[in-house]
Design an enzyme around this catalytic site. Structure first.
Site, mmCIF file in Angstrom:
data_model
loop_
_atom_site.group_PDB
_atom_site.id
_atom_site.type_symbol
_atom_site.label_atom_id
_atom_site.label_comp_id
_atom_site.label_asym_id
_atom_site.label_seq_id
_atom_site.Cartn_x
_atom_site.Cartn_y
_atom_site.Cartn_z
ATOM 1 C CG ASN A 1 -4.863 7.769 -4.759
ATOM 2 O OD1 ASN A 1 -3.811 7.151 -4.905
ATOM 3 N ND2 ASN A 1 -5.145 8.449 -3.660
ATOM 4 C CG HIS B 1 -10.259 3.801 1.535
ATOM 5 N ND1 HIS B 1 -9.177 4.601 1.848
ATOM 6 C CD2 HIS B 1 -11.348 4.447 2.015
ATOM 7 C CE1 HIS B 1 -9.608 5.681 2.488
ATOM 8 N NE2 HIS B 1 -10.921 5.624 2.599
ATOM 9 C CG ASP C 1 -2.170 4.654 3.404
ATOM 10 O OD1 ASP C 1 -1.978 4.999 2.223
ATOM 11 O OD2 ASP C 1 -3.233 4.886 4.007
ATOM 12 C CG HIS D 1 -0.142 15.071 0.928
ATOM 13 N ND1 HIS D 1 -0.816 15.125 -0.266
ATOM 14 C CD2 HIS D 1 -0.762 14.122 1.670
ATOM 15 C CE1 HIS D 1 -1.812 14.243 -0.257
ATOM 16 N NE2 HIS D 1 -1.795 13.617 0.903
ATOM 17 C CG HIS E 1 -1.027 6.694 -1.898
ATOM 18 N ND1 HIS E 1 -2.179 6.592 -2.641
ATOM 19 C CD2 HIS E 1 -1.310 6.141 -0.689
ATOM 20 C CE1 HIS E 1 -3.130 6.019 -1.916
ATOM 21 N NE2 HIS E 1 -2.636 5.727 -0.721
ATOM 22 C CG LEU E 2 5.088 4.930 -5.983
ATOM 23 C CD1 LEU E 2 5.559 3.974 -7.080
ATOM 24 C CD2 LEU E 2 6.252 5.285 -5.068
ATOM 25 C CG HIS F 1 -2.018 0.987 1.173
ATOM 26 N ND1 HIS F 1 -3.270 0.744 1.671
ATOM 27 C CD2 HIS F 1 -2.060 2.251 0.688
ATOM 28 C CE1 HIS F 1 -4.050 1.804 1.487
ATOM 29 N NE2 HIS F 1 -3.324 2.735 0.898
ATOM 30 C CG HIS G 1 -6.124 2.193 5.353
ATOM 31 N ND1 HIS G 1 -7.485 2.115 5.426
ATOM 32 C CD2 HIS G 1 -5.837 2.845 4.202
ATOM 33 C CE1 HIS G 1 -8.006 2.709 4.368
ATOM 34 N NE2 HIS G 1 -7.027 3.151 3.607
#
Ligand SMILES: [Zn+2]
Ligand SMILES: [Zn+2]
Length: 423
Positions: free
Chosen positions: A95, A180, A306, A310, A63-64, A61, A233
């Site tokens: 996403n 999710h 996860d 940002h 996010h790249l 899990h 998660h």
């Protein structure tokens, strides 16, 4: 080239192995392990006394942010952070912008990872087009182009009939489905856990019930379709009785949690600390305790990061405007190691949760020390203490509440095929 790692603690969950011994690698492949390997020829010798030697971690899990939000992270920086975290296979969530709902995006990710990535990237494609929860994506084409699983992570497929159909089709294509769990009708505009902190800060709350409803519905659909759902998660204690019930019923499912849910509580968002704003939100002390018990019990059997980068643009703003998420690739191992120190998991069990179980869910051969598999080996010092400074963070973003905090447990070396990285 031959590499001989001597006197390390070899931990390989795929063989139930936990011994002090030697590991031999030749031309980027594992030759084998023994309590003692003596060779007379020239080798690259790595003395590993006091270190744990593990197959590379598999993070299910991540996010790249690539394509579309490369100012936060891209495939190169994200996979470098993974390498430093000992994560040698990264399953990345869809996403992105545009979302990974077509073979074109899946191909882009695979190609860029091959050309510019540091570790292997396994793309997860969307369940529904544009993650809108209205129309299913083309599972067959996505699988053929290299997608390893399906998820609308960040969103829950709110429509039950559609999710049921998704599980049916996913079964036909043998694609894992990751959910999710969040009933959005209960969380619209929510910022923090419903409880003391939401009242104190005057912020709109996210009730645990939203997660519970998501989990129960997905378990019922898994039962109905007889196809497993992987629950991402898990954060709240209220979910756990239902997971136990599902195990007793023989419903096919697996559940994951992340280090922040067994390390931090909602107290972190006091003072409106946006670095601790995540979704699902950090919960109470009792939840942290219950999640640890669930890991001990094996009802939750996967730990993922996860990892959600940002930039300051999304985080250095008023709490209500800040994006959800924190970094995780480089803190996954040290924070999870606390479970061993607290005697909740054995080192071997921890390795199972970080390597073997996520591989099984993704239906891939796990990295291991079996002879002839590609060398994906990490050497970690479980004792080394250090401060997580900005310099150490390899992500483009620095959004973690563990910034400038002390961590214990550090990845010292990575052997990936025929390359040795000294970290
Ligand atoms: Zn999520
Ligand atoms: Zn996520």
């Amino acid at each position: 080239m031959k590499i001989l790692i001597k006197r390390g603690r070899l931990i390989d969950p795929s063989q139930n192995l936990d011994i002090v011994g030697d590991l031999l690698i030749e031309e980027g492949r594992i030759v084998g392990w023994e309590r003692n390997i003596e060779i007379s020829e020239k080798v690259e010798l790595i003395w590993a006394e006091g270190l744990w030697i593990l197959p590379g971690l598999v993070d299910i899990h991540v996010h790249l942010r690539d394509p579309g939000e490369e100012w936060k992270e891209d495939i190169t920086s994200g996979t470098l952070a993974a390498l430093y975290g000992g994560v040698l296979r990264v399953a990345c969530m869809p996403n992105t912008k545009p979302p990974n709902d077509t073979p074109e995006v899946t191909n882009y990710i695979i190609k860029k990872a091959q050309e510019k990535g540091w570790v292997k990237v396994l793309p997860i494609a969307c369940i529904t087009k544009n993650q809108e929860g209205k129309e299913l994506t083309e599972f067959g084409r996505l699988k053929r182009s290299g997608a390893v699983a399906l998820s609308d992570d960040g969103r829950w497929v709110q429509n039950s009939e559609l999710m049921k159909r998704a599980l049916h089709y996913a079964k036909n294509f043998d694609l894992p489905v990751i959910s999710h769990c969040e009933d959005h009708s209960l969380t619209e505009g929510g910022q923090v856990n419903q409880g003391k902190m939401s009242a104190k800060l005057g912020l709109k709350e996210i009730p645990a019930m939203a997660e519970v409803i998501g989990v129960i519905r997905d378990l019922l659909l898994a039962k109905d379709t007889n196809y497993p759902v992987h629950l991402a998660h898990i954060s709240s204690k209220e979910v756990l009785p239902f997971l136990r019930w599902a195990k007793e019923e023989g419903i096919p499912f697996t559940a994951e949690t992340c280090p922040h849910y067994f390390t931090l509580t909602e107290k972190e968002v006091e003072n409106y600390n946006t670095l601790a704003k995540v979704n699902p939100p950090l919960r109470g002390e009792e939840d942290v305790y219950a999640i640890k018990q669930a890991l001990k019990e094996g009802i939750i059997e996967v730990i993922s990061s996860d990892h959600a980068p940002h930039s300051e643009l999304e985080k250095k703003v008023e709490f209500e405007w800040a994006s959800f998420g924190m970094l995780g690739l480089q803190t996954l191992f040290p924070l999870s190691l606390n479970l061993v120190r607290e005697e909740i998991l054995s080192p071997l069990k921890l390795a199972e949760y970080l390597i073997l179980n996520p591989s099984k869910i993704l239906k891939i051969e796990p990295p291991s020390f079996k002879s002839n598999v590609l060398a994906e080996v990490i050497l970690v010092s479980p004792y080394e203490k250090y401060i997580l400074t900005e310099d150490l963070i390899k992500s483009k973003s620095k959004n973690t509440p563990f910034l400038n905090q002390e961590l214990q447990g550090r990845v010292k070396k990575v052997i990936l095929k025929d390359k040795i990285y000294d970290l």
